[in-house]
Design a protein around this motif. Sequence first.
Motif, PDB file in Angstrom:
ATOM      1  N   TYR A   1       0.578  -1.611   0.211  1.00  0.00           N
ATOM      2  CA  TYR A   1      -0.311   0.250  -0.164  1.00  0.00           C
ATOM      3  C   TYR A   1       0.884   1.379   0.458  1.00  0.00           C
ATOM      4  CZ  TYR A   1      -0.152   0.071   5.322  1.00  0.00           C
ATOM      5  OH  TYR A   1       0.160   1.108   6.859  1.00  0.00           O
ATOM      6  N   SER A   2       1.998   1.152   0.010  1.00  0.00           N
ATOM      7  CA  SER A   2       3.053   2.592  -0.085  1.00  0.00           C
ATOM      8  C   SER A   2       3.649   2.573  -1.588  1.00  0.00           C
ATOM      9  CB  SER A   2       4.412   2.283   1.725  1.00  0.00           C
ATOM     10  OG  SER A   2       3.445   1.879   2.793  1.00  0.00           O
ATOM     11  N   THR A   3       3.867   1.828  -2.411  1.00  0.00           N
ATOM     12  CA  THR A   3       4.040   1.640  -3.485  1.00  0.00           C
ATOM     13  C   THR A   3       3.165   1.437  -4.404  1.00  0.00           C
ATOM     14  OG1 THR A   3       5.158  -0.828  -3.434  1.00  0.00           O
ATOM     15  CG2 THR A   3       6.270   0.995  -2.179  1.00  0.00           C
ATOM     16  N   GLU A   4       4.113   1.729  -5.749  1.00  0.00           N
ATOM     17  CA  GLU A   4       2.874   1.137  -6.873  1.00  0.00           C
ATOM     18  C   GLU A   4       4.145   0.770  -7.886  1.00  0.00           C
ATOM     19  OE1 GLU A   4       0.822   5.037  -8.462  1.00  0.00           O
ATOM     20  OE2 GLU A   4      -0.872   4.017  -7.189  1.00  0.00           O
ATOM     21  N   ALA A   5       3.863   0.303  -9.246  1.00  0.00           N
ATOM     22  CA  ALA A   5       5.150   0.106  -9.668  1.00  0.00           C
ATOM     23  C   ALA A   5       4.287  -1.026 -10.916  1.00  0.00           C
ATOM     24  CB  ALA A   5       5.936  -1.120  -9.026  1.00  0.00           C
ATOM     25  N   PRO A   6       4.478  -0.757 -12.675  1.00  0.00           N
ATOM     26  CA  PRO A   6       3.837  -2.150 -13.364  1.00  0.00           C
ATOM     27  C   PRO A   6       3.549  -3.034 -13.135  1.00  0.00           C
ATOM     28  CG  PRO A   6       5.568  -1.232 -13.968  1.00  0.00           C
ATOM     29  CD  PRO A   6       5.350  -0.267 -13.413  1.00  0.00           C
ATOM     30  N   VAL A   7       5.199  -4.047 -12.578  1.00  0.00           N
ATOM     31  CA  VAL A   7       4.896  -5.243 -12.506  1.00  0.00           C
ATOM     32  C   VAL A   7       5.231  -5.659 -10.880  1.00  0.00           C
ATOM     33  CG1 VAL A   7       5.249  -7.569 -12.841  1.00  0.00           C
ATOM     34  CG2 VAL A   7       4.816  -5.870 -14.592  1.00  0.00           C
TER      35      VAL A   7
ATOM     36  N   SER B   1      -3.177 -14.053   1.866  1.00  0.00           N
ATOM     37  CA  SER B   1      -4.318 -13.626   2.124  1.00  0.00           C
ATOM     38  C   SER B   1      -4.350 -12.037   1.139  1.00  0.00           C
ATOM     39  CB  SER B   1      -4.252 -13.376   2.732  1.00  0.00           C
ATOM     40  OG  SER B   1      -5.519 -12.111   3.533  1.00  0.00           O
ATOM     41  N   ALA B   2      -2.526 -11.780   1.153  1.00  0.00           N
ATOM     42  CA  ALA B   2      -2.073 -10.354   0.763  1.00  0.00           C
ATOM     43  C   ALA B   2      -2.465 -10.324  -1.100  1.00  0.00           C
ATOM     44  CB  ALA B   2      -0.884  -9.450   1.102  1.00  0.00           C
ATOM     45  N   VAL B   3      -2.056 -11.187  -1.219  1.00  0.00           N
ATOM     46  CA  VAL B   3      -2.604 -11.450  -2.753  1.00  0.00           C
ATOM     47  C   VAL B   3      -3.417 -11.237  -3.550  1.00  0.00           C
ATOM     48  CG1 VAL B   3      -1.644 -13.552  -4.400  1.00  0.00           C
ATOM     49  CG2 VAL B   3      -0.068 -12.778  -3.306  1.00  0.00           C
ATOM     50  N   LEU B   4      -4.173 -11.948  -2.667  1.00  0.00           N
ATOM     51  CA  LEU B   4      -5.896 -11.791  -3.617  1.00  0.00           C
ATOM     52  C   LEU B   4      -6.348 -10.397  -2.800  1.00  0.00           C
ATOM     53  CD1 LEU B   4      -8.772 -13.487  -3.410  1.00  0.00           C
ATOM     54  CD2 LEU B   4      -9.201 -13.936  -1.322  1.00  0.00           C
ATOM     55  N   GLU B   5      -6.523  -9.377  -1.578  1.00  0.00           N
ATOM     56  CA  GLU B   5      -6.491  -8.406  -1.536  1.00  0.00           C
ATOM     57  C   GLU B   5      -6.107  -7.091  -2.911  1.00  0.00           C
ATOM     58  OE1 GLU B   5      -6.125  -5.095   1.367  1.00  0.00           O
ATOM     59  OE2 GLU B   5      -5.498  -6.261   1.995  1.00  0.00           O
ATOM     60  N   TYR B   6      -5.003  -7.601  -3.565  1.00  0.00           N
ATOM     61  CA  TYR B   6      -4.462  -6.636  -3.959  1.00  0.00           C
ATOM     62  C   TYR B   6      -4.296  -7.036  -5.808  1.00  0.00           C
ATOM     63  CZ  TYR B   6      -2.467  -3.794  -0.296  1.00  0.00           C
ATOM     64  OH  TYR B   6      -2.242  -2.506   0.489  1.00  0.00           O
ATOM     65  N   ALA B   7      -4.764  -8.395  -6.356  1.00  0.00           N
ATOM     66  CA  ALA B   7      -4.952  -9.050  -6.813  1.00  0.00           C
ATOM     67  C   ALA B   7      -5.468  -8.076  -8.444  1.00  0.00           C
ATOM     68  CB  ALA B   7      -5.627 -10.321  -6.899  1.00  0.00           C
ATOM     69  N   PRO B   8      -6.543  -7.055  -7.703  1.00  0.00           N
ATOM     70  CA  PRO B   8      -7.879  -6.517  -8.440  1.00  0.00           C
ATOM     71  C   PRO B   8      -6.690  -4.722  -8.811  1.00  0.00           C
ATOM     72  CG  PRO B   8      -9.028  -7.660  -6.692  1.00  0.00           C
ATOM     73  CD  PRO B   8      -7.355  -8.027  -6.372  1.00  0.00           C
ATOM     74  N   GLN B   9      -5.918  -4.629  -8.354  1.00  0.00           N
ATOM     75  CA  GLN B   9      -5.270  -3.348  -8.501  1.00  0.00           C
ATOM     76  C   GLN B   9      -3.678  -3.741  -8.767  1.00  0.00           C
ATOM     77  OE1 GLN B   9      -4.991  -1.710  -3.669  1.00  0.00           O
ATOM     78  NE2 GLN B   9      -6.742  -3.151  -3.164  1.00  0.00           N
ATOM     79  N   ARG B  10      -3.288  -4.687  -8.841  1.00  0.00           N
ATOM     80  CA  ARG B  10      -1.846  -4.874  -9.825  1.00  0.00           C
ATOM     81  C   ARG B  10      -1.411  -6.269  -9.765  1.00  0.00           C
ATOM     82  NH1 ARG B  10       1.641  -1.931  -4.820  1.00  0.00           N
ATOM     83  NH2 ARG B  10       3.340  -2.148  -6.083  1.00  0.00           N
ATOM     84  N   ARG B  11      -0.480  -5.799 -11.193  1.00  0.00           N
ATOM     85  CA  ARG B  11      -0.279  -6.767 -10.926  1.00  0.00           C
ATOM     86  C   ARG B  11       1.015  -7.485 -10.631  1.00  0.00           C
ATOM     87  NH1 ARG B  11      -0.329  -9.889 -15.904  1.00  0.00           N
ATOM     88  NH2 ARG B  11       1.692 -10.944 -16.399  1.00  0.00           N
ATOM     89  N   LEU B  12       0.308  -9.071  -9.412  1.00  0.00           N
ATOM     90  CA  LEU B  12       1.742  -9.461  -8.673  1.00  0.00           C
ATOM     91  C   LEU B  12       2.229 -10.427  -9.443  1.00  0.00           C
ATOM     92  CD1 LEU B  12      -0.512  -8.422  -5.501  1.00  0.00           C
ATOM     93  CD2 LEU B  12       1.962  -7.338  -5.842  1.00  0.00           C
ATOM     94  N   VAL B  13       3.628 -11.589  -8.561  1.00  0.00           N
ATOM     95  CA  VAL B  13       4.324 -12.685  -8.789  1.00  0.00           C
ATOM     96  C   VAL B  13       4.868 -13.456  -7.712  1.00  0.00           C
ATOM     97  CG1 VAL B  13       5.826 -13.130  -9.812  1.00  0.00           C
ATOM     98  CG2 VAL B  13       4.539 -11.912 -11.486  1.00  0.00           C
ATOM     99  N   LEU B  14       4.279 -13.579  -7.165  1.00  0.00           N
ATOM    100  CA  LEU B  14       5.352 -14.390  -5.716  1.00  0.00           C
ATOM    101  C   LEU B  14       6.391 -15.862  -6.922  1.00  0.00           C
ATOM    102  CD1 LEU B  14       1.698 -15.412  -3.904  1.00  0.00           C
ATOM    103  CD2 LEU B  14       3.788 -14.125  -3.576  1.00  0.00           C
ATOM    104  N   VAL B  15       7.498 -15.412  -5.951  1.00  0.00           N
ATOM    105  CA  VAL B  15       8.341 -16.004  -6.440  1.00  0.00           C
ATOM    106  C   VAL B  15       8.594 -16.753  -5.202  1.00  0.00           C
ATOM    107  CG1 VAL B  15      10.678 -16.162  -7.608  1.00  0.00           C
ATOM    108  CG2 VAL B  15       9.141 -14.440  -7.975  1.00  0.00           C
TER     109      VAL B  15
END
Length: 227
Positions: free
Chosen positions: A98-104, A123-137
């Motif tokens: 919630y403190s950052t923004e980035a294309p990926v 849980s965080a991925v579920l919350e933020y998936a509609p707002q940003r492109r997220l990849v767990l590694v």
Amino acid sequence: MQETSARPTDREIIRFERPMAIVGGGVVDPALLRELAERGVALVGADGGGDAIGAAGLVPELIVGDLDSLSDRAAWEARTRVIHIPEQISTDFQKALYSTEAPVTLALGMTGKRLDHTLAALSAVLEYAPQRRLVLVDEVDVALAVIGPIGFAAGAGERVSIHPLVPVSFRTSSGLRYRLDGLQLEPGGLLGTSNEGTGGQVEIVPMDGTPWLLILGKERLWDLVAA
């Protein structure tokens, strides 16, 4: 147990115009961190994740969190930007989101070591998936949070896992050994673990915009970033 408090409403958002990696205190490959830096990915430490970046011989562009795990806050403040967010209703991963923004946004060190941290990351991925492109590694896999249809190439026999974070229904699919047409996947029910590509293009079309995870081998990381 975390205390209940409100997230800051007047927080500053740090914006990156290039891919960003949030690094936590779980299992992190130092060689991958150095590769990310060489490719121009912005490195952000989620609290003690700043130390993981430092252990790879790198300096994060930002460290954010409640800072209860960071080894030497004063030393880091002399080298980079450190944002202290004392609220305890969210994890350090969520604070970094919630403190950052980035294309990926890549997320490393959010899995492994502690199961509760892994579950909190999902849980965080579920919350933020509609707002940003997220990849767990992690050490073996990459998991892309998907909203809506997706298409990609997969080799014959390549593992393609579809994991439901919540109940999600699929309209059609192609290019998979086990088709998803008309199926509902859900935690505690039918899962899409260890499906396989048939060779060529894979197309997956869900019924709606419910978030789900596409899990591929770690070697596909840069394909997902480029996409």
